[in-house]
Design an enzyme around this catalytic site. Structure first.
Site, PDB file in Angstrom:
ATOM      1  N   GLU A 249       0.830  -0.872  -0.028  1.00 24.61           N
ATOM      2  CA  GLU A 249      -0.030   0.058   0.004  1.00 24.61           C
ATOM      3  C   GLU A 249       0.507   1.106   0.345  1.00 24.61           C
ATOM      4  O   GLU A 249       0.703   2.130   1.060  1.00 24.61           O
ATOM      5  CB  GLU A 249      -1.053  -0.306   1.456  1.00 24.61           C
ATOM      6  CG  GLU A 249      -1.914  -1.393   1.253  1.00 24.61           C
ATOM      7  CD  GLU A 249      -3.023  -1.093   1.897  1.00 24.61           C
ATOM      8  OE1 GLU A 249      -3.080  -0.281   2.965  1.00 24.61           O
ATOM      9  OE2 GLU A 249      -4.111  -1.937   2.103  1.00 24.61           O
ATOM     10  N   GLU A 353      -5.163  -8.659  -0.421  1.00 31.64           N
ATOM     11  CA  GLU A 353      -5.112  -9.048   0.733  1.00 31.64           C
ATOM     12  C   GLU A 353      -7.063  -8.408   0.900  1.00 31.64           C
ATOM     13  O   GLU A 353      -7.361  -7.667  -0.039  1.00 31.64           O
ATOM     14  CB  GLU A 353      -4.531  -7.738   1.075  1.00 31.64           C
ATOM     15  CG  GLU A 353      -5.040  -7.120   2.657  1.00 31.64           C
ATOM     16  CD  GLU A 353      -3.629  -5.990   3.349  1.00 31.64           C
ATOM     17  OE1 GLU A 353      -2.598  -6.176   3.370  1.00 31.64           O
ATOM     18  OE2 GLU A 353      -4.533  -6.122   4.584  1.00 31.64           O
TER      19      GLU A 353
END
Ligand code: NAG
Ligand code: NAG
Ligand code: NAG
Ligand code: NAG
Ligand code: NAG
Length: 507
Positions: A249, A353
């Site tokens: 991220e 994820e």
């Protein structure tokens, strides 16, 4: 006098896995049930055995409490009834890499707290032939928020030659032993990929694990070498990696007040680092075949981020695929993924994820929530219909609070461990994921489907053994008799219960 009472746990799991064992269900009042497991008992599901071509198998789980309930049927002639779902095995899409979860520190900490025999029962649930047979798992490179502290593999003074690089105690106690156990339990190859949250502070422009910090230009090469060091260290334990992402991220760096550890990457700079440093370093190492995946962040950033990152053809050449997270999926149309695939037909997209996060004033863990399970399978179906090649969950086991997590960012998990009673609870999410991971092995190919006059959500796959698996998700309150037509076979009439997920299998 000291009296020691030994509660001897006689494990019957090993000997009975050829027969399915039923779920011991418990209702916590959250709209569904969990299955309770302990040191000697857990519901299990044997591998399906090939049926006669005139027959099919159906496995069903539902809100009411069925879990992988098996039934059989016989194909009817093609003309006998109007179909609701057409399966076209001749129209082929992406190949599936696998399904799985992440070996976070929190996962290992929770498993570690259980007695040895219960640990074994739990790992079998995810990896063995009597469980849901995970095949693709993520391994954080260093700490994440699901750790009890922040760390990297080279903390302390600046060390551009990485002379002080070493794995953390967490790797030795909470990750490596369970990864190795999982590798032994699987009847197939377990693919692993690594993702780093943060770099050592001294590599970063802000000298912090969190916040708006980037890799300093002078540290571009050490940061690439750090990835190879990680692969070297794990290889010493016999653990080899299939892939790497360029970092978890990267866009969290721009989120004000975000407490997650992060290496920020603007897309163009990421492209530069891949072209000059990470790409050549990996391809010239002992790990030259390692898949390199970029972004590892929300769907909402597709495709613009990767288009800019891979503008340079050399950077584009080094990259194998794209990693995508699920947290913005509610707001963001899945066509962004198909668009990405059209721009980069030579690359793959992998979902890396997902986890159910608490709504306002909600506790992170909702034991038994069928809806949270449905949201997993609905997302998987949406993803695979838009070229996604596999779906990897987040923590494999959390405590009843949804941790540990050192920044209190608690979430839910398919398995919740009760350290007081040494039991664990298999949530509906476990089964929703299992309806794919158990029946759609690595190497399966997504095939065409068409749904008419039905609100059932569908994805179908051709298996490497020649079988076909059709996953049917019914999020509606009404049941339905569904006619599933495969012109090479006939019509399979399947009874779909309200709020259910079924996998139809035939060879
Ligand atoms: C484990 O669960 C089974 C099934 O619910 C139960 O019969 C058994 O007593 C439990 N064992 C222990 C040690 O709690
Ligand atoms: C590959 O591994 C071997 C054995 O560990 C080592 O001697 C060699 O230097 C490595 N090669 C590269 C390119 O890193
Ligand atoms: C959450 O709890 C706070 C404090 O108890 C309350 O003020 C707020 O209205 C609640 N929000 C929701 C969405 O229930
Ligand atoms: C599940 O998805 C639906 C539709 O996007 C959404 O309304 C709901 O809030 C989600 N439920 C949970 C528990 O996340
Ligand atoms: C965990 O086990 C303890 C002891 O049996 C029990 O009191 C507690 O309610 C359990 N927690 C959950 C979430 O079931």
């Amino acid at each position: 006098m000291l009296v020691i009472i030994l509660l001897v746990c006689v494990s019957s799991v090993k000997s009975t896995y050829l027969q399915p064992t039923p779920c011991i269900s418990r209702n916590y009042g959250n709209g569904g049930t969990v299955c309770v497991c302990n040191c000697s008992y857990c519901d299990s599901i044997p591998r399906p055995t090939r049926t006669h071509p005139s027959q099919f198998l159906v496995y069903t789980s539902n809100l009411e409490g069925l879990r992988f309930q098996q039934s059989r049927g016989r194909f009817r002639p093609l003309e006998s009834c109007e179909s609701h779902v057409d399966v076209d095995s001749s129209s082929k899409f992406q190949t599936i890499f696998g399904w799985g979860g992440a070996f976070t520190d929190a996962t290992g900490i929770n498993i570690h707290a259980l007695p040895k025999d219960t640990q074994e029962v739990l790992l079998r649930q995810y990896f063995s032939e009597s469980g849901i047979e995970y095949s693709l798992c993520r391994v954080p490179m260093g700490g994440t928020d699901f750790s009890v502290r922040a760390y990297s593999y080279d903390d302390g003074d600046p060390d551009p030659l990485l002379l002080n690089f070493k794995l953390a105690p967490e790797d030795h106690v909470f990750k490596i032993p369970y990864i190795k156990r999982a590798m032994k339990l699987t009847g197939h190859k377990l693919r692993l990929f690594g993702s780093a949250w943060t770099a050592p502070k001294w590599m970063k422009t802000n000298y912090m694990y969190t916040g708006l910090g980037f890799i300093r230009k002078s540290m571009y090469q050490p940061w690439a070498n750090y990835f190879v060091k990680f692969l070297d260290e794990y290889r010493k334990f016999g653990i080899n990696f299939w892939g790497l992402t360029t970092g978890n991220e990267p866009l969290d760096a721009w989120v004000p007040g975000e407490k997650l550890e992060v290496v920020g990457w603007a897309p163009r700079e990421l492209g530069t680092w891949i072209r000059n440093n990470l790409g050549p370093t990996i391809r010239n190492s002992n790990y030259s075949d390692t898949k390199i995946m970029i972004l590892d962040d929300q769907r909402i950033y597709y495709p613009w981020y990767v288009v800019i990152a891979l503008e340079n053809p050399v950077a584009r050449k080094y990259v194998d695929g794209f990693a995508v997270h699920w947290y913005t999926d509610k707001y963001d149309p899945p066509e962004a993924l198909t668009k990405t695939q059209e721009i980069f037909p030579e690359k793959f997209i992998l979902a890396t994820e997902a986890s159910n996060i608490p709504g306002q004033n909600e506790s992170a863990v909702q034991l038994g929530s069928w809806e949270r399970g449905e949201n997993y399978s609905a997302d998987i179906i949406e993803d695979v219909l838009n070229w996604v090649t596999g779906w990897v969950d987040w923590n494999m086991a959390l405590n009843p609070q949804g941790g540990p997590n050192y920044i209190q960012n608690f979430v839910d998990s398919p398995i919740i461990i009760n350290g007081t009673s040494n039991e664990f609870y298999k949530q509906p999410m476990f089964y929703h994921l299992g309806h794919f991971s158990k029946f759609v092995p690595s190497g399966s190919v997504r095939v065409g489907t068409e749904v008419r006059r039905s609100r059932v959500e569908v994805a179908a796959f051709g298996r490497p053994d020649g079988g076909t698996a059709v996953v049917l998700l019914n999020r509606n309150e009404e049941g339905v008799i569904l006619n599933v037509k495969d012109s090479s076979r006939g019509v399979a009439q399947v009874k779909i219960s309200p709020r259910s997920i079924s996998t139809l299998l035939y060879w």
